[in-house]
Design an enzyme around this catalytic site. Structure first.
Site, short mmCIF file in Angstrom:
data_model
loop_
_atom_site.label_atom_id
_atom_site.label_comp_id
_atom_site.label_asym_id
_atom_site.label_seq_id
_atom_site.Cartn_x
_atom_site.Cartn_y
_atom_site.Cartn_z
N GLU A 207 36.68 52.00 45.49
CA GLU A 207 35.76 51.70 46.59
C GLU A 207 36.35 51.83 47.99
OE1 GLU A 207 33.94 47.89 45.72
OE2 GLU A 207 32.80 48.73 44.07
N GLU B 208 30.88 50.92 37.81
CA GLU B 208 30.62 49.48 37.87
C GLU B 208 29.13 49.26 38.07
OE1 GLU B 208 32.72 47.06 40.78
OE2 GLU B 208 34.62 48.03 40.28
C1 FCB Z 1 32.92 45.52 43.47
C2 FCB Z 1 34.40 45.38 43.18
C3 FCB Z 1 34.72 44.46 42.05
C4 FCB Z 1 33.82 43.26 42.02
C5 FCB Z 1 32.37 43.68 42.10
C6 FCB Z 1 31.39 42.54 42.01
O1 FCB Z 1 32.74 45.86 44.81
O2 FCB Z 1 34.95 46.63 42.88
O3 FCB Z 1 36.07 44.12 42.14
O4 FCB Z 1 34.18 42.39 43.02
O5 FCB Z 1 32.16 44.38 43.29
#
Ligand code: FCB
Length: 442
Positions: free
Chosen positions: A167, A351
């Site tokens: 990210e 994610e």
């Molecule tokens: C993302 C992160 C992860 C976690 C999620 C909820 O931005 O990569 O570490 O905090 O959000």
């Protein structure tokens, strides 16, 4: 109900993700101090000033945790290596114990038939490098390349996929413009430098891994779906600017060798010298792109300095993070990324998940809201695939409840509940639903 494995193409893969600082316990095994320890120790930054010193104690309980992943039938485990655990000073000496830990962990994945999906950096910058300016300092690209080399030498032969940095937006904008994450700056110049350097470091690290012979290299970007707060042209422009610095900046840098004009209007005087010369490195060939997706934001214009907009409340049901649940955004991003940036390149959801105030009752955790969240987002993935978008896998956040950064241990994202006093793990109903949906591995 979650869709079944058989509702996806035969080569589609499923996984879960975690990250080192959020689960391992950074006080164990000779890890060096990170800028998250510093940030958390400063009043007002983190809920109850909590840090990752113990976290889920995964450092000692990793076998149990890998068993949980394998027993649910997941194919992929997306994990990260802590720079500060492996190189406590950030440069120079290697902490053997730290490297041995990741070596055991990767072997443990392979023994259980799990594919190791490595992220090299998920935010725990060694404090000595933060002292030198961290992501503001151009040298970070070389420091990170050296760290990459150490990891590649030790683990590179057994890694299924690798991405340098989790990210880029969070590493740079969230941490240097909004000040919500370590190092907690609110400074446009620091932000412009960090946004460029994070991509430079991504490119250098990719080049190191490629030269080493590692395969299946990618990038992991978080995208958030901006919706204009009303029908006015001003709100549309505000949402477009949000899209430019949040979503487009990094993928345009990597895949098109340029940055969005709307962002450069404000950033130009603050960019590092000769930044235009770095795009060959930033645009190193990749094998896949990963998308972390959680929510949408409603954007309205405001008076005041650039970017002159703010977020307003939206009408949809929200998670415990206050994030609206908007699966349509995932569909939109997958199709748009492929249409405008990546073409036939495989896409992964790296994610996706939700936080809820889950509690253990009679040894069980009922989290139907999380099962619904996953089903709706998986349906969005299926729609994108049906239209020919090359989405090849889906990785949920997260295996277990963990340290949710500035929000401490309060926000529970896990498929497995963690009691942060006893450190006991309790699979939630969502874990059992995944196990049921995945069946035995394909
Ligand atoms: C993302 C992160 C992860 C976690 C999620 C909820 O931005 O990569 O570490 O905090 O959000």
């Amino acid at each position: 109900m979650l869709p079944k494995r058989s509702d996806f193409p035969a080569d589609f893969q499923f996984g879960v993700a975690t990250s080192s600082y959020q689960i391992e316990g950074h006080s164990f095994g000779g890890a060096g101090p990170t800028h998250w320890d510093t940030f958390a120790a400063t009043p007002g930054n983190v809920v109850r000033a909590e840090n990752g010193a113990v976290a889920c104690d995964h450092y000692h309980r990793w076998e149990e945790d890998l068993d949980l992943i394998a027993n649910a039938g997941f194919d992929i485990y997306r994990f990260s290596t802590s720079w500060a655990r492996v190189m406590p000073e950030g440069r120079g000496p290697v902490n053997r114990e730290g490297l041995d830990f990741y070596d055991r962990l990767v072997d443990g994945m392979l023994e259980r038939g799990l594919k190791p999906a490595l992220t090299l950096y998920h935010w725990e910058l060694p404090a000595p490098l933060a002292d030198k300016g961290g992501w503001r300092n151009r040298d970070i690209a070389s420091w990170f390349a050296d760290f990459t080399q150490v990891i590649a030498d030790r683990l590179g032969d057994r890694i299924w996929s690798a991405a340098p940095i989790n990210e880029p937006w969070c590493v740079s904008w969230l941490s240097h413009f909004l000040g919500h994450h370590a190092p907690g700056l609110r400074d446009i110049r620091a932000t412009a430098h960090a946004m460029h350097h994070v991509l430079l470091a991504h490119g250098k690290s990719t080049r190191v891994m490629r030269a080493h012979g590692m395969k299946n290299l990618g990038a992991v970007c978080n995208l958030e779906y901006p919706i204009p707060a009303d029908d006015s042209p001003e709100a549309a422009a505000a949402a477009d600017l949000y899209d430019a610095y949040y979503n487009r900046f990094f993928v345009e840098g990597i895949f098109k060798g340029r940055y969005p004009e709307q962002v450069m209007e404000a950033f130009a005087p603050h960019m590092p010298h000769n930044w235009e010369d770095d795009f060959a490195l930033i645009g190193e060939k990749l094998d896949w792109l990963g998308l972390n997706y959680y929510t949408c934001k409603r954007i309205a214009p405001t008076e005041g300095p650039w970017p002159a907009h703010h977020e307003v409340d939206g009408p949809l049901p929200k998670t415990a993070m206050g994030w609206e649940i908007y699966p349509e955004g995932l569909y939109q991003f997958l199709t748009r990324l492929s249409r405008e940036y990546t073409g036939d390149l495989p896409l992964y959801v790296t994610e996706n998940g939700m936080a809820a105030p889950d509690v253990v009752e009679d040894g069980k955790v009922e989290d139907p809201h999380r099962i619904a969240y996953y089903s709706e987002h998986l349906a969005a993935v299926q729609r994108a695939i049906a239209e020919g978008t090359p989405v090849k896998g889906y990785i949920g956040w997260s295996l277990m409840d963990n340290y949710e950064w500035a929000l401490g241990y309060e926000k529970r994202f896990g498929l497995v509940h963690v009691d942060f006093d006893s450190l006991q793990r309790t699979p939630k109903a969502s874990y059992l639903a995944w196990k049921d949906a995945l069946g035995s591995r394909g």
